[in-house]
Design an enzyme around this catalytic site. Structure first.
Site, PDB file in Angstrom:
ATOM      1  N   SER A 176      26.166 -12.972  24.232  1.00 22.33           N
ATOM      2  CA  SER A 176      25.140 -11.974  22.806  1.00 22.33           C
ATOM      3  C   SER A 176      24.298 -13.085  22.059  1.00 22.33           C
ATOM      4  O   SER A 176      24.907 -14.259  21.830  1.00 22.33           O
ATOM      5  CB  SER A 176      26.680 -11.303  22.371  1.00 22.33           C
ATOM      6  OG  SER A 176      25.698 -10.656  20.805  1.00 22.33           O
ATOM      7  N   TYR A 193      35.012 -11.000  17.749  1.00 21.77           N
ATOM      8  CA  TYR A 193      34.316 -10.563  19.294  1.00 21.77           C
ATOM      9  C   TYR A 193      32.699 -11.892  18.872  1.00 21.77           C
ATOM     10  O   TYR A 193      32.660 -12.495  19.565  1.00 21.77           O
ATOM     11  CB  TYR A 193      33.146  -9.661  18.342  1.00 21.77           C
ATOM     12  CG  TYR A 193      32.211  -9.051  19.713  1.00 21.77           C
ATOM     13  CD1 TYR A 193      32.522  -8.863  21.065  1.00 21.77           C
ATOM     14  CD2 TYR A 193      31.437  -8.831  19.422  1.00 21.77           C
ATOM     15  CE1 TYR A 193      31.694  -8.710  22.087  1.00 21.77           C
ATOM     16  CE2 TYR A 193      30.044  -9.181  20.502  1.00 21.77           C
ATOM     17  CZ  TYR A 193      29.514  -8.809  21.672  1.00 21.77           C
ATOM     18  OH  TYR A 193      29.104  -8.828  22.777  1.00 21.77           O
TER      19      TYR A 193
HETATM   20  N1  LIG Z   1      25.553  -3.786  25.053  1.00 19.54           N
HETATM   21  C1  LIG Z   1      25.272  -4.095  23.562  1.00 19.54           C
HETATM   22  O1  LIG Z   1      24.582  -4.120  23.027  1.00 19.54           O
HETATM   23  C2  LIG Z   1      25.718  -6.143  24.672  1.00 19.54           C
HETATM   24  C3  LIG Z   1      24.600  -6.773  23.768  1.00 19.54           C
HETATM   25  C4  LIG Z   1      25.071  -7.967  23.812  1.00 19.54           C
HETATM   26  C5  LIG Z   1      26.358  -8.753  24.526  1.00 19.54           C
HETATM   27  N2  LIG Z   1      27.108  -7.334  25.521  1.00 19.54           N
HETATM   28  C6  LIG Z   1      27.856  -7.892  26.525  1.00 19.54           C
HETATM   29  O2  LIG Z   1      27.425  -7.270  27.429  1.00 19.54           O
HETATM   30  C7  LIG Z   1      28.875  -6.838  28.720  1.00 19.54           C
HETATM   31  C8  LIG Z   1      28.682  -5.406  29.343  1.00 19.54           C
HETATM   32  O3  LIG Z   1      28.801  -5.466  27.971  1.00 19.54           O
HETATM   33  P1  LIG Z   1      28.264  -3.456  28.349  1.00 19.54           P
HETATM   34  O4  LIG Z   1      26.671  -3.154  27.164  1.00 19.54           O
HETATM   35  O5  LIG Z   1      26.996  -3.261  29.511  1.00 19.54           O
HETATM   36  O6  LIG Z   1      29.173  -2.492  28.134  1.00 19.54           O
HETATM   37  P2  LIG Z   1      30.224  -1.769  28.795  1.00 19.54           P
HETATM   38  O7  LIG Z   1      29.211  -0.336  29.433  1.00 19.54           O
HETATM   39  O8  LIG Z   1      31.137  -0.871  27.912  1.00 19.54           O
HETATM   40  O9  LIG Z   1      30.755  -2.001  29.793  1.00 19.54           O
HETATM   41  C9  LIG Z   1      31.701  -3.200  29.811  1.00 19.54           C
HETATM   42  C10 LIG Z   1      32.350  -3.168  30.796  1.00 19.54           C
HETATM   43  O10 LIG Z   1      33.156  -4.525  30.909  1.00 19.54           O
HETATM   44  C11 LIG Z   1      34.485  -3.680  31.645  1.00 19.54           C
HETATM   45  N3  LIG Z   1      35.991  -3.198  31.036  1.00 19.54           N
HETATM   46  C12 LIG Z   1      36.235  -3.508  29.810  1.00 19.54           C
HETATM   47  N4  LIG Z   1      37.686  -3.388  29.217  1.00 19.54           N
HETATM   48  C13 LIG Z   1      37.380  -4.092  31.089  1.00 19.54           C
HETATM   49  C14 LIG Z   1      39.161  -4.928  31.446  1.00 19.54           C
HETATM   50  N5  LIG Z   1      39.432  -4.983  30.707  1.00 19.54           N
HETATM   51  N6  LIG Z   1      38.639  -5.415  32.318  1.00 19.54           N
HETATM   52  C15 LIG Z   1      38.075  -5.370  33.303  1.00 19.54           C
HETATM   53  N7  LIG Z   1      36.742  -5.126  33.091  1.00 19.54           N
HETATM   54  C16 LIG Z   1      36.742  -4.246  31.729  1.00 19.54           C
HETATM   55  C17 LIG Z   1      34.312  -2.006  31.790  1.00 19.54           C
HETATM   56  O11 LIG Z   1      34.625  -1.464  32.535  1.00 19.54           O
HETATM   57  P3  LIG Z   1      36.253  -0.700  32.815  1.00 19.54           P
HETATM   58  O12 LIG Z   1      36.353  -0.013  31.505  1.00 19.54           O
HETATM   59  O13 LIG Z   1      36.045  -0.055  34.474  1.00 19.54           O
HETATM   60  O14 LIG Z   1      37.148  -1.687  32.887  1.00 19.54           O
HETATM   61  C18 LIG Z   1      32.494  -2.522  31.860  1.00 19.54           C
HETATM   62  O15 LIG Z   1      32.074  -1.915  33.212  1.00 19.54           O
HETATM   63  C19 LIG Z   1      30.189  -7.451  27.111  1.00 19.54           C
HETATM   64  O16 LIG Z   1      30.474  -8.885  27.432  1.00 19.54           O
HETATM   65  C20 LIG Z   1      29.109  -7.758  26.303  1.00 19.54           C
HETATM   66  O17 LIG Z   1      29.628  -8.337  25.213  1.00 19.54           O
HETATM   67  C21 LIG Z   1      26.374  -6.458  25.157  1.00 19.54           C
END
Ligand SMILES: NC(=O)c1ccc[n+]([C@@H]2O[C@H](COP(=O)([O-])OP(=O)(O)OC[C@H]3O[C@@H](n4cnc5c(N)ncnc54)[C@H](OP(=O)(O)O)[C@@H]3O)[C@@H](O)[C@H]2O)c1
Length: 261
Positions: A138, A151
């Site tokens: 991130s 985080y």
């Molecule tokens: N969105 C942003 O602004 C942003 C910015 C920088 C970095 N990121 C990073 O991008 C990555 C993906 O996040 P996203 O933005 O796509 O958010 P998201 O839509 O909330 O997706 C998160 C994913 O992680 C899975 N997950 C959560 N807890 C889990 C667990 N205990 N075991 C297995 N899988 C789990 C969720 O699936 P289930 O709930 O089905 O388990 C979901 O598929 C993360 O590492 C986040 O830190 C996001």
């Protein structure tokens, strides 16, 4: 045919990885907790792209989660060519007021599961003399974030770990990429309990789509880059400001910006 394993494939950036890798004709292994969503996605990708898609429903905050994923694939003799460590979440608020369990689960998912999956899947890649690992960090990795303390620390870990592995294994056929997105339109902010935008218009303007993040990541992987910060000027500023200002000054500014009302 190459096989990619994607954690957190049930929504957001992970789902976009699944879509784009299937379009590039990779077979897929999709891992997350939401079984119904994963199965629907697997069905859609199989019929639209003619690739094989396997679903492994697994909570990766469980200490043996990565081992279970590994064992399920070992039982079928399936090897992984591209590991996408994407699953992760954040939790906004004052450190002492946040749930202790949630903070520890965050470290378990964002850090320990990612390291453990790498421990399991990297050695066979080294034996084959080729393999790719994408770790989703991130822009929070580049500076401390008061009120997202755990985080930002987990993402700093992911960035350093990824770049170190890139240095260690680039001469042995292994490509490692750290992806450092800024605000992206996913469920992330709902789960983190945090809205960084003043209005819906600002969110629309300042946050990118998960599809864009994945396009940038896959292009960077093809170019052999080690770190990619997808997005415009504001993300590049956040990722580079630590080069020009004292760390203390940055932390003070971020503390003001992120302070809970
Ligand atoms: N969105 C942003 O602004 C942003 C910015 C920088 C970095 N990121 C990073 O991008 C990555 C993906 O996040 P996203 O933005 O796509 O958010 P998201 O839509 O909330 O997706 C998160 C994913 O992680 C899975 N997950 C959560 N807890 C889990 C667990 N205990 N075991 C297995 N899988 C789990 C969720 O699936 P289930 O709930 O089905 O388990 C979901 O598929 C993360 O590492 C986040 O830190 C996001």
């Amino acid at each position: 045919m190459s096989t990619a394993l994607i954690t957190g494939a049930s929504s957001g950036i992970g789902e976009a990885f699944a879509q784009q890798l299937a379009a590039e004709k990779h077979d897929l292994v999709l891992v997350a907790r939401s079984q119904a969503k994963l199965e629907q996605l697997a069905q859609d990708l199989q019929s639209s792209h003619g690739v094989q898609v396997e679903v492994i429903t697994q909570d990766l905050t469980q200490a043996d989660g990565p081992t279970r994923v590994w064992e399920a694939l070992q039982a079928q003799g399936k090897s992984i060519d591209l590991l996408v460590n994407n699953a992760g979440f954040g939790d906004y608020g004052r450190f002492v007021e946040n749930s202790r369990e949630k903070q520890l689960n965050m470290i378990q998912l964002n850090v320990l599961a990612l390291v453990d999956l790498t421990t399991l899947f990297l050695p066979p890649m080294l034996e084959r003399g080729q393999g790719q690992i994408i770790n989703v960090a991130s822009i929070a990795a580049f500076q401390p974030l008061p009120y997202l303390a755990v985080y930002s620390a987990t993402k700093a870990f992911v960035l350093h770990f990824s770049e170190s592995l890139w240095g260690e294994y680039r001469d042995r056929g292994i490509e490692v990429l750290a992806v450092c997105p800024g605000p992206t339109k996913t469920n992330f902010f709902n789960i983190a309990g945090f809205d960084p935008f003043k209005s819906a218009e600002e969110a629309e303007k300042d946050a990118v789509s998960p599809e864009y993040v994945v396009q940038e990541a896959l292009s960077a992987l093809k170019r052999g880059e080690v770190t990619i910060v997808p997005g415009g000027l504001s993300n590049q500023v956040v990722a580079n400001v630590h080069r020009f200002l004292p760390r203390q000054t940055i932390v003070q500014a971020v503390e003001k910006q992120f302070r809970p009302s």
